[in-house]
Write an enzyme that holds these catalytic residues in place. Structure first.
Site, PDB file in Angstrom:
ATOM      1  N   ASP A  13      47.667   2.532  14.150  1.00  0.00           N
ATOM      2  CA  ASP A  13      48.534   3.204  15.114  1.00  0.00           C
ATOM      3  C   ASP A  13      49.956   3.413  14.607  1.00  0.00           C
ATOM      4  O   ASP A  13      50.920   3.368  15.378  1.00  0.00           O
ATOM      5  CB  ASP A  13      48.545   2.435  16.458  1.00  0.00           C
ATOM      6  CG  ASP A  13      47.157   2.266  17.030  1.00  0.00           C
ATOM      7  OD1 ASP A  13      46.345   3.193  16.860  1.00  0.00           O
ATOM      8  OD2 ASP A  13      46.885   1.210  17.632  1.00  0.00           O
ATOM      9  N   LYS A  16      49.617   7.980  11.963  1.00  0.00           N
ATOM     10  CA  LYS A  16      48.935   8.705  10.875  1.00  0.00           C
ATOM     11  C   LYS A  16      48.583  10.137  11.313  1.00  0.00           C
ATOM     12  O   LYS A  16      48.728  11.080  10.553  1.00  0.00           O
ATOM     13  CB  LYS A  16      47.650   7.948  10.456  1.00  0.00           C
ATOM     14  CG  LYS A  16      47.933   6.550   9.919  1.00  0.00           C
ATOM     15  CD  LYS A  16      46.660   5.795   9.602  1.00  0.00           C
ATOM     16  CE  LYS A  16      45.859   5.399  10.825  1.00  0.00           C
ATOM     17  NZ  LYS A  16      46.486   4.367  11.677  1.00  0.00           N
ATOM     18  N   GLY A  40      42.097   6.316  16.845  1.00  0.00           N
ATOM     19  CA  GLY A  40      42.635   7.236  17.842  1.00  0.00           C
ATOM     20  C   GLY A  40      43.906   7.803  17.262  1.00  0.00           C
ATOM     21  O   GLY A  40      44.891   7.084  17.101  1.00  0.00           O
ATOM     22  N   HIS A  41      43.868   9.066  16.875  1.00  0.00           N
ATOM     23  CA  HIS A  41      45.016   9.694  16.227  1.00  0.00           C
ATOM     24  C   HIS A  41      45.564  10.774  17.145  1.00  0.00           C
ATOM     25  O   HIS A  41      44.868  11.737  17.464  1.00  0.00           O
ATOM     26  CB  HIS A  41      44.600  10.287  14.878  1.00  0.00           C
ATOM     27  CG  HIS A  41      44.125   9.240  13.902  1.00  0.00           C
ATOM     28  ND1 HIS A  41      43.647   9.535  12.661  1.00  0.00           N
ATOM     29  CD2 HIS A  41      44.079   7.892  14.001  1.00  0.00           C
ATOM     30  CE1 HIS A  41      43.326   8.411  12.037  1.00  0.00           C
ATOM     31  NE2 HIS A  41      43.568   7.404  12.837  1.00  0.00           N
ATOM     32  N   GLN A 225      42.841   3.214  10.849  1.00  0.00           N
ATOM     33  CA  GLN A 225      43.249   1.808  10.936  1.00  0.00           C
ATOM     34  C   GLN A 225      44.431   1.513   9.994  1.00  0.00           C
ATOM     35  O   GLN A 225      45.191   2.420   9.702  1.00  0.00           O
ATOM     36  CB  GLN A 225      42.075   0.852  10.665  1.00  0.00           C
ATOM     37  CG  GLN A 225      40.999   0.865  11.739  1.00  0.00           C
ATOM     38  CD  GLN A 225      39.997   2.001  11.615  1.00  0.00           C
ATOM     39  OE1 GLN A 225      39.455   2.232  10.548  1.00  0.00           O
ATOM     40  NE2 GLN A 225      39.748   2.716  12.687  1.00  0.00           N
TER      41      GLN A 225
HETATM   42  P1  GDP Z   1      47.598   6.656  14.485  1.00  0.00           P
HETATM   43  O1  GDP Z   1      46.384   5.948  14.963  1.00  0.00           O
HETATM   44  O2  GDP Z   1      48.197   6.019  13.270  1.00  0.00           O
HETATM   45  O3  GDP Z   1      47.385   8.139  14.291  1.00  0.00           O
HETATM   46  O4  GDP Z   1      48.686   6.507  15.629  1.00  0.00           O
HETATM   47  P2  GDP Z   1      48.437   6.758  17.202  1.00  0.00           P
HETATM   48  O5  GDP Z   1      48.299   8.220  17.418  1.00  0.00           O
HETATM   49  O6  GDP Z   1      47.374   5.853  17.720  1.00  0.00           O
HETATM   50  O7  GDP Z   1      49.790   6.206  17.812  1.00  0.00           O
HETATM   51  C1  GDP Z   1      51.021   6.777  17.501  1.00  0.00           C
HETATM   52  C2  GDP Z   1      51.656   7.323  18.804  1.00  0.00           C
HETATM   53  O8  GDP Z   1      53.035   7.534  18.603  1.00  0.00           O
HETATM   54  C3  GDP Z   1      51.108   8.666  19.221  1.00  0.00           C
HETATM   55  O9  GDP Z   1      51.118   8.732  20.618  1.00  0.00           O
HETATM   56  C4  GDP Z   1      52.097   9.678  18.637  1.00  0.00           C
HETATM   57  O10 GDP Z   1      52.175  10.879  19.381  1.00  0.00           O
HETATM   58  C5  GDP Z   1      53.381   8.902  18.753  1.00  0.00           C
HETATM   59  N1  GDP Z   1      54.368   9.163  17.692  1.00  0.00           N
HETATM   60  C6  GDP Z   1      54.148   9.428  16.381  1.00  0.00           C
HETATM   61  N2  GDP Z   1      55.325   9.474  15.712  1.00  0.00           N
HETATM   62  C7  GDP Z   1      56.297   9.238  16.628  1.00  0.00           C
HETATM   63  C8  GDP Z   1      57.715   9.117  16.540  1.00  0.00           C
HETATM   64  O11 GDP Z   1      58.323   9.220  15.494  1.00  0.00           O
HETATM   65  N3  GDP Z   1      58.377   8.807  17.702  1.00  0.00           N
HETATM   66  C9  GDP Z   1      57.747   8.657  18.889  1.00  0.00           C
HETATM   67  N4  GDP Z   1      58.478   8.361  19.949  1.00  0.00           N
HETATM   68  N5  GDP Z   1      56.400   8.759  19.000  1.00  0.00           N
HETATM   69  C10 GDP Z   1      55.686   9.043  17.891  1.00  0.00           C
HETATM   70  P1  IMO Z   2      43.803   3.921  14.213  1.00  0.00           P
HETATM   71  O1  IMO Z   2      43.108   4.773  13.183  1.00  0.00           O
HETATM   72  C1  IMO Z   2      44.498  -0.027  15.926  1.00  0.00           C
HETATM   73  C2  IMO Z   2      41.147  -2.858  15.768  1.00  0.00           C
HETATM   74  C3  IMO Z   2      40.538  -3.267  17.085  1.00  0.00           C
HETATM   75  C4  IMO Z   2      40.121  -4.694  16.757  1.00  0.00           C
HETATM   76  C5  IMO Z   2      39.636  -4.568  15.316  1.00  0.00           C
HETATM   77  C6  IMO Z   2      38.130  -4.411  15.168  1.00  0.00           C
HETATM   78  O2  IMO Z   2      44.042   4.604  15.520  1.00  0.00           O
HETATM   79  O3  IMO Z   2      45.023   3.303  13.632  1.00  0.00           O
HETATM   80  P2  IMO Z   2      36.483  -2.379  15.591  1.00  0.00           P
HETATM   81  O4  IMO Z   2      36.176  -1.622  16.839  1.00  0.00           O
HETATM   82  O5  IMO Z   2      36.997  -1.542  14.473  1.00  0.00           O
HETATM   83  O6  IMO Z   2      35.349  -3.267  15.146  1.00  0.00           O
HETATM   84  O7  IMO Z   2      37.664  -3.403  16.025  1.00  0.00           O
HETATM   85  O8  IMO Z   2      40.287  -3.427  14.781  1.00  0.00           O
HETATM   86  N1  IMO Z   2      41.210  -1.405  15.510  1.00  0.00           N
HETATM   87  C7  IMO Z   2      42.325  -0.673  15.596  1.00  0.00           C
HETATM   88  N2  IMO Z   2      43.569  -1.014  15.970  1.00  0.00           N
HETATM   89  N3  IMO Z   2      44.237   1.225  15.511  1.00  0.00           N
HETATM   90  C8  IMO Z   2      42.997   1.575  15.100  1.00  0.00           C
HETATM   91  O9  IMO Z   2      42.721   2.773  14.549  1.00  0.00           O
HETATM   92  C9  IMO Z   2      41.960   0.621  15.166  1.00  0.00           C
HETATM   93  N4  IMO Z   2      40.639   0.629  14.881  1.00  0.00           N
HETATM   94  C10 IMO Z   2      40.189  -0.614  15.085  1.00  0.00           C
HETATM   95  O10 IMO Z   2      41.475  -3.221  18.127  1.00  0.00           O
HETATM   96  O11 IMO Z   2      41.240  -5.534  16.758  1.00  0.00           O
HETATM   97 MG    MG Z   3      45.650   5.082  16.705  1.00  0.00          MG
END
Ligand code: GDP
Ligand code: IMO
Ligand code: MG
Length: 437
Positions: A13, A16, A40-41, A225
């Site tokens: 999270d 990415k 979840g991206h 991840q």
């Molecule tokens: P990922 O799994 O690495 O793709 O990250 P996620 O999408 O799960 O979580 C990142 C969250 O932060 C998302 O809701 C993005 O829209 C948001 N986001 C990304 N970059 C920024 C930033 O620079 N500032 C803020 N406030 N939100 C951001």
């Molecule tokens: P992105 O790509 C954050 C965590 C789960 C749990 C552990 C194992 O959005 O960064 P799993 O279902 O993979 O067997 O769970 O890994 N986990 C993540 N945490 N971002 C993710 O993906 C994750 N994918 C798995 O919460 O702790």
């Molecule tokens: Mg994510």
């Protein structure tokens, strides 16, 4: 000309999705190489939000090829749902621009049931998985009893393999977990549905990636991840079941290791973690709560509140050294606005010694104490910053110290979720990383 991997350096999270969507502009192809719909991206483009789980984050650029490579585990129902939802919103997706590997393993209903049953049986010892069946699917792959997407194209073969696998799974579900068995007819029906939708997308992605690399195209590899969730190098057993480290680009896509030219490490300006497991810089106080609310730190996949804490440069340094990261993309710097002071752990102390890397045992990690450096906070809205010069000196000092502490340069700074809320310092597809590349 350049093959670049974007890798999460923390516990996932890091943003990415946003960065991959942005960098995809300069790429020809975007490839997912590990993980599944545990990812979840989130992309925010022109005020619209897209939460992607299996479809690569380059998909909003219809002229680019998006690839789900062999190292990914695919829940076909989720993938089909995602394709339909995106096309329903006007995103162009067809077998022309989305290619899915026939070697990718299929997440079946019994994988999800086993994931959930194990977690609830583990009680307090649970991992806190996403419940998407990721672990059981990778287990079956390693045990050589998994089903691959290519098997969907041969109903006879699928049925025979599924029947054998189901015998063992039903034995576990009924005898160990007291659940109802799964009927083979249910699997066969699903397989028929999935095959009729997905068959035009299923191809040999290795060849597509190989040809693109040989033709000198720019390929962007999208990690899922983060390094501390890596099954080998993370905080085992509180990890996922794949390798989010850069080495997996090669294994999970078939790109030879010496054709990966650059690795960019994604660093959130603080740390978050979903699920159980050690987290040395966790803030179980009001500051942690404030970061969670301002940063919107609730899981894209499960909606769970994410645990939040200070930036841990020991974690980032470990990722830099494991993945060959030269350039960092620091995200969500804007979220730290208004805090009177900001901290960063730059080493751990354990048994009177100073540690530069995350210790390899849970007991070591539980005893390790983060050593913090404290920075003056910054105020003022930075979400429209276009260059480093637009940042307050306090924010700049924080970034400079991070770069110095982990031994990598700052290549990008994200100050908001939208594409244009980004300070781009490195243009990864601008020039080849080395002569002849
Ligand atoms: P990922 O799994 O690495 O793709 O990250 P996620 O999408 O799960 O979580 C990142 C969250 O932060 C998302 O809701 C993005 O829209 C948001 N986001 C990304 N970059 C920024 C930033 O620079 N500032 C803020 N406030 N939100 C951001
Ligand atoms: P992105 O790509 C954050 C965590 C789960 C749990 C552990 C194992 O959005 O960064 P799993 O279902 O993979 O067997 O769970 O890994 N986990 C993540 N945490 N971002 C993710 O993906 C994750 N994918 C798995 O919460 O702790
Ligand atoms: Mg994510």
């Amino acid at each position: 000309m350049t093959n670049l991997a974007v890798i999460g350096t923390q516990w996932g999270d890091e943003g990415k999705g946003k960065v991959v969507d942005l960098l995809a502009e300069g790429a020809d192809m975007v490839v997912r190489f590990q993980g599944g719909n545990n990812a979840g991206h989130t992309l925010v483009v022109g005020g619209s939000t897209y939460a992607l789980h299996l479809v690569p984050s380059g998909i909003l650029h219809p002229e680019k090829t998006s690839v789900v490579a062999s190292g990914v585990v695919v829940d076909p129902g989720v993938l089909i749902g995602e394709i339909k939802a995106l096309t329903g919103r006007g995103v162009e997706i067809s077998p022309r621009n989305l290619k899915i590997s026939g070697k990718a393993h299929v997440i079946l209903p019994y994988h999800k049931r086993l994931d959930e049953a194990r977690e609830s049986a583990a009680g307090a010892g649970k991992i806190g998985t996403t419940g998407r069946g990721i672990g059981p699917t990778y287990e079956d792959k390693a045990a050589r009893v998994g089903l691959r997407l290519s098997d969907l194209l041969d109903p006879g073969l699928f049925g025979a393999k599924a029947k054998i696998a189901l015998e063992e799974k039903n034995c576990l579900l009924t005898n160990l977990y007291g659940q109802k068995p799964i009927e083979i007819s249910e699997l066969l029906e699903l397989a028929r549905e999935w095959a009729s939708f997905l068959s035009p997308y299923i191809v040999d992605t290795f060849e597509i990636i190989h040809n693109a690399s040989k033709e000198g195209k720019n390929i962007l590899f999208e990690g899922a991840q983060g390094v501390q969730l890596d099954i080998d190098h993370g905080t085992y057993p509180f990890v996922t079941s794949s390798n989010p480290t850069a080495g997996a680009v090669s294994v999970g896509s078939g790109l030879p290791p010496n054709e990966l030219h650059k690795v960019m490490g994604l660093v959130k300006a603080y740390t978050s973690r979903v699920g159980e497991g050690p987290f040395p810089t966790e803030l179980a106080d009001e500051t942690g709560q404030r970061i969670r609310e301002i940063g919107g730190e609730y899981g894209t996949t499960t909606g769970r509140p994410r645990r939040c804490g200070w930036l841990d440069a020991v974690v980032v340094r470990t990722a830099v050294d494991l993945c060959g990261i030269e350039s960092l993309a620091v995200t969500k710097l804007d979220v730290l606005r208004g805090l009177p002071e900001i901290k960063m752990a730059t080493s751990y102390r354990l048994g009177g010694k100073s540690l530069a890397h995350v210790p390899g045992t849970l007991s070591g990690l539980a005893q390790a104490e983060p050593v913090y450096e404290t920075f003056k906070g910054f105020d003022g809205d930075i979400s429209a910053a276009k260059g480093l010069g637009d940042l307050p000196p306090e924010a700049k000092a924080f970034l400079d110290r991070l770069a110095e502490a982990v031994g990598a340069r700052i290549g990008l700074v994200s100050v908001g979720p939208e594409r244009d809320q980004t300070i781009v310092l490195d243009k990864p597809f601008g020039a080849p990383a080395r002569a002849g590349a």
